[in-house]
Design an enzyme around this catalytic site. Sequence first.
Site, PDB file in Angstrom:
ATOM      1  N   HIS A  65      12.976  -5.882  49.674  1.00  0.00           N
ATOM      2  CA  HIS A  65      13.508  -6.400  48.339  1.00  0.00           C
ATOM      3  C   HIS A  65      15.043  -6.000  48.290  1.00  0.00           C
ATOM      4  CE1 HIS A  65       9.555  -7.657  46.537  1.00  0.00           C
ATOM      5  NE2 HIS A  65       9.308  -6.339  46.938  1.00  0.00           N
ATOM      6  N   LYS A  96      41.578  -7.007  56.283  1.00  0.00           N
ATOM      7  CA  LYS A  96      40.116  -7.578  56.576  1.00  0.00           C
ATOM      8  C   LYS A  96      39.804  -7.569  58.046  1.00  0.00           C
ATOM      9  CE  LYS A  96      37.545  -8.787  54.263  1.00  0.00           C
ATOM     10  NZ  LYS A  96      37.416  -9.869  53.279  1.00  0.00           N
ATOM     11  N   SER A 100      41.686 -11.842  58.391  1.00  0.00           N
ATOM     12  CA  SER A 100      42.176 -12.640  57.323  1.00  0.00           C
ATOM     13  C   SER A 100      43.378 -13.170  57.390  1.00  0.00           C
ATOM     14  CB  SER A 100      41.840 -11.967  55.709  1.00  0.00           C
ATOM     15  OG  SER A 100      42.525 -12.821  54.823  1.00  0.00           O
ATOM     16  N   GLU A 108      28.587 -14.323  60.930  1.00  0.00           N
ATOM     17  CA  GLU A 108      28.335 -15.295  60.036  1.00  0.00           C
ATOM     18  C   GLU A 108      27.964 -16.777  60.613  1.00  0.00           C
ATOM     19  OE1 GLU A 108      31.354 -14.795  57.013  1.00  0.00           O
ATOM     20  OE2 GLU A 108      31.744 -13.007  57.899  1.00  0.00           O
TER      21      GLU A 108
END
Length: 477
Positions: free
Chosen positions: A159, A292, A286, A299
């Site tokens: 979880h 960033k 970024s 991803e």
Amino acid sequence: MKTKMPIARSGRFTGEPRAEVAQFTESVSYDWRLWRQDIAGSIAHAKMLEKVGLLQHDECDSIVNGLEEIAREIGAGNFPWKPELEDVHMNIEAELTRRVPAGAKLHTGRSRNDQVALDMRLWLREEMLALGEETQSLQAALVDLGTRYAGVLMPGYTHLQRAQPVYFAHHLLAYVEMFARDQERLGDAFKRVNICPLGSGALAGSTLPLDREWAAKLLGFVDAKGRARVSRNSMDAVSDRDFVIEFSGIAALLAVHLSRLAEDLALWATTEFNYIKIDEAFTTGSSLMPHKKNPDVAELARGKAGRVIGNLMALLVLLKGLPMTYNRDLQEDKERLFDTMDTVRATSRIMASMLRHSTLNAPVCGAAAADPVLLATDLADYLVRKGMPFRQAHHVVGAVVALTEKLGKPLNQLSLAEYKSIDETFGADVLDVFHLEQAMAQRQLTGAPSPRGVRQQLAGWEKRLKDRKGKPVFSVS
Ligand code: ARG
């Protein structure tokens, strides 16, 4: 420039298709990549035609030479693909016939329907083997990373809540197992890909005395005993794309495994987790926020599972309403298949590479794993060893945990009196439970993360992967 009339229209037609029809129906813009298989299939077919007396020796020779010449030109990027010739099959055959008169005999006893099924099977055979190898390199990267940090513990999660300590390597080895099953599935599906449809004609075989078994053997469609593996039903052979769908299903599951691994890596690379550092070369910045460093590779690996799953759905829907036998709809299978294969192969490769360029933040993992509450289940097992029913032990430990929260101290800092205030069964040895190394050593069951078990698994995989190097990932007959 006006080109020759498409060869599949010849006698029956008086003109060429409308330009927009040609454009709508052409597939050579993507099926050209079957050229190697198409030429190999044509050479085998020509040799078989010679063997059964349907081609003279010199005719066969000139066809084979012509095809080999065309292969060299395609390989060098010098072949004039023509969309008005529809597909890879007609492009190559038309060019051959233009150069070699005997080329007009090549299509004897053959249809594009069995030809395209053959080409796809030949293509898939090679690509499945290459994919199998790539997933094996990925396994090796996981095993290497696990071995590099063999002693490092981290919290295992359920979880997405910290659950029990595990070795980082144990977590990685879970993926090694998933990829091993993917390879097994590939090997199993391979048996059904490795069947020769040549000789099925358009749908009903041929009246000519073709030797299907001979051609099949020439193309490597054989079982372990070297016997030819040919399709048993000509109608099935030209309309069946089970093998494409089956592979796509296997690929979808592989993509899901890759996606889950990517998700773990992306999560671990967050400031919140801070368990791993993905090498800068595998991240991007970024355009706006100067600080960033984003895990875009992970991803995209996760995102690409979407298209692979989508391709599987597209193929299933493509097939579901088709009347027997061949229908042009089937041409739509290729882009889905190519895209799926390209995607899972590229993703497997980049994930292996990214793992090889990732480092573990061992102190952070270790500190997270050292929280004594992760051994609450061990504490319940301690009570079970003293004779308490597990359900009761679960309840008692729950109460102990509640007490730690109330007192603001960890489980291993409660006094014996405090333990006994919850239940008299606790003895002076209770704090031994929180000796992490000992706790791990007690996880001795097969598949459990004892330090010895995990090291054995790592060593076993390392050996297996080394032994398999250079050999096909699965049996090819
Ligand atoms: N380009 C076609 C395909 O991929 C080849 C088979 C065409 N057969 C036919 N009867 N039109 O499906």
